[in-house]
Design a protein around this motif. Structure first.
Motif, PDB file in Angstrom:
ATOM      1  N   ALA A 204      41.597  43.553  38.605  1.00  0.00           N
ATOM      2  CA  ALA A 204      42.566  43.868  39.653  1.00  0.00           C
ATOM      3  C   ALA A 204      43.504  42.687  39.921  1.00  0.00           C
ATOM      4  CB  ALA A 204      41.841  44.272  40.935  1.00  0.00           C
ATOM      5  N   MET A 205      42.968  41.471  39.899  1.00  0.00           N
ATOM      6  CA  MET A 205      43.811  40.297  40.149  1.00  0.00           C
ATOM      7  C   MET A 205      44.743  40.022  38.967  1.00  0.00           C
ATOM      8  SD  MET A 205      43.086  39.673  43.216  1.00  0.00           S
ATOM      9  CE  MET A 205      42.609  41.384  43.423  1.00  0.00           C
ATOM     10  N   LEU A 206      44.262  40.281  37.739  1.00  0.00           N
ATOM     11  CA  LEU A 206      45.146  40.165  36.574  1.00  0.00           C
ATOM     12  C   LEU A 206      46.285  41.177  36.668  1.00  0.00           C
ATOM     13  CD1 LEU A 206      42.633  39.677  33.615  1.00  0.00           C
ATOM     14  CD2 LEU A 206      44.354  38.039  34.414  1.00  0.00           C
ATOM     15  N   ALA A 207      45.952  42.392  37.076  1.00  0.00           N
ATOM     16  CA  ALA A 207      46.972  43.428  37.227  1.00  0.00           C
ATOM     17  C   ALA A 207      47.979  43.050  38.313  1.00  0.00           C
ATOM     18  CB  ALA A 207      46.315  44.769  37.548  1.00  0.00           C
TER      19      ALA A 207
ATOM     20  N   VAL B 168      54.284  30.789  41.222  1.00  0.00           N
ATOM     21  CA  VAL B 168      53.237  30.212  42.076  1.00  0.00           C
ATOM     22  C   VAL B 168      52.344  31.325  42.612  1.00  0.00           C
ATOM     23  CG1 VAL B 168      52.796  29.021  44.273  1.00  0.00           C
ATOM     24  CG2 VAL B 168      54.520  28.131  42.686  1.00  0.00           C
ATOM     25  N   PHE B 169      52.960  32.407  43.089  1.00  0.00           N
ATOM     26  CA  PHE B 169      52.170  33.529  43.610  1.00  0.00           C
ATOM     27  C   PHE B 169      51.300  34.126  42.513  1.00  0.00           C
ATOM     28  CE2 PHE B 169      56.072  34.226  46.482  1.00  0.00           C
ATOM     29  CZ  PHE B 169      55.639  33.273  47.383  1.00  0.00           C
TER      30      PHE B 169
ATOM     31  N   LEU C 206      46.117  34.699  39.130  1.00  0.00           N
ATOM     32  CA  LEU C 206      45.480  34.390  37.840  1.00  0.00           C
ATOM     33  C   LEU C 206      44.252  33.502  38.036  1.00  0.00           C
ATOM     34  CD1 LEU C 206      48.612  33.817  35.579  1.00  0.00           C
ATOM     35  CD2 LEU C 206      47.019  35.757  35.511  1.00  0.00           C
ATOM     36  N   ALA C 207      44.369  32.510  38.904  1.00  0.00           N
ATOM     37  CA  ALA C 207      43.214  31.645  39.199  1.00  0.00           C
ATOM     38  C   ALA C 207      42.099  32.462  39.852  1.00  0.00           C
ATOM     39  CB  ALA C 207      43.641  30.495  40.100  1.00  0.00           C
ATOM     40  N   SER C 208      42.479  33.373  40.735  1.00  0.00           N
ATOM     41  CA  SER C 208      41.500  34.256  41.365  1.00  0.00           C
ATOM     42  C   SER C 208      40.789  35.103  40.318  1.00  0.00           C
ATOM     43  CB  SER C 208      42.206  35.150  42.390  1.00  0.00           C
ATOM     44  OG  SER C 208      41.331  36.117  42.898  1.00  0.00           O
ATOM     45  N   ALA C 209      41.550  35.656  39.370  1.00  0.00           N
ATOM     46  CA  ALA C 209      40.964  36.477  38.305  1.00  0.00           C
ATOM     47  C   ALA C 209      39.958  35.678  37.489  1.00  0.00           C
ATOM     48  CB  ALA C 209      42.064  37.035  37.401  1.00  0.00           C
TER      49      ALA C 209
END
Length: 190
Positions: free
Chosen positions: A133-136, A169-170, A175-178
């Motif tokens: 979901a975070m990658l998306a 940045v957003f 991406l870091a979250s994913a």
């Protein structure tokens, strides 16, 4: 530094106190600035209500994530995702990500957040699904930016390169979250 004793006798850093206290301080800052007649700070009561609601939602969701898992990667991934969502919302409403805050192309960025929210709900917060979901969400932010810059801008003196940096940045936060959610999935959620 004195050690903090949490309810139940656990010792540690008072993260909840720091987090909620920080939210109150952020909310108080524009009020204090207005009392000092700071240039450019003119919040209405509705602005304060909206900011308080946004802080409350982000803080509440972070509390849920902390309770959902004791895995540090999961918790940090959730914190980065919430930070990214908060910043996209705040910046988009305050000044707009592309052009001015009145540029209709900025609605695309809210669509990108909706994709992340939907993915989080569908996967029931499971780390592997949250990673996807975070990658998306990150990809959707990039697509939103590309579509937005194809249209005429209402801010001709703001270069798209500056807008690209902000969008990157957003997207980087998501991406870091994913990556952190993927790590949590690999090494166990609890």
């Amino acid at each position: 530094m004195a050690e903090f004793v949490q309810p139940g006798g656990r010792r540690g850093v008072p993260w909840r106190l720091i987090g909620w206290g920080g939210a109150v301080a952020l909310l108080a800052a524009p009020f204090v600035a207005m009392q000092l007649n700071a240039e450019g700070v003119d919040w209405s009561p509705g602005d304060f209500i909206f900011a308080a609601a946004l802080f409350g939602i982000v803080g509440g969701l972070l509390e849920l994530a902390v309770r959902a898992s004791s895995n540090a990667s999961y918790r940090t991934g959730a914190a980065l995702a919430l930070l990214g969502a908060f910043l996209v919302t705040w910046v988009n409403l305050a000044v707009g990500i592309v052009g001015s805050e009145d540029n209709p192309a900025n609605l695309l960025f809210f669509g990108a957040l909706a994709i992340g929210i939907a993915g989080s709900v569908v996967t029931h917060g499971k780390p592997a699904g949250m990673s996807t979901a975070m990658l998306a969400t990150a990809a959707s932010l990039g697509i939103a930016f590309l579509i937005a810059v194809m249209n005429p801008t209402d801010e001709p003196f703001v270069p798209h390169s500056r807008e690209l940096i902000g969008t990157s940045v957003f997207a980087g936060l998501f991406l870091a979250s994913a990556a952190l959610f993927r790590r949590a999935a690999k090494f166990g959620r609890s």
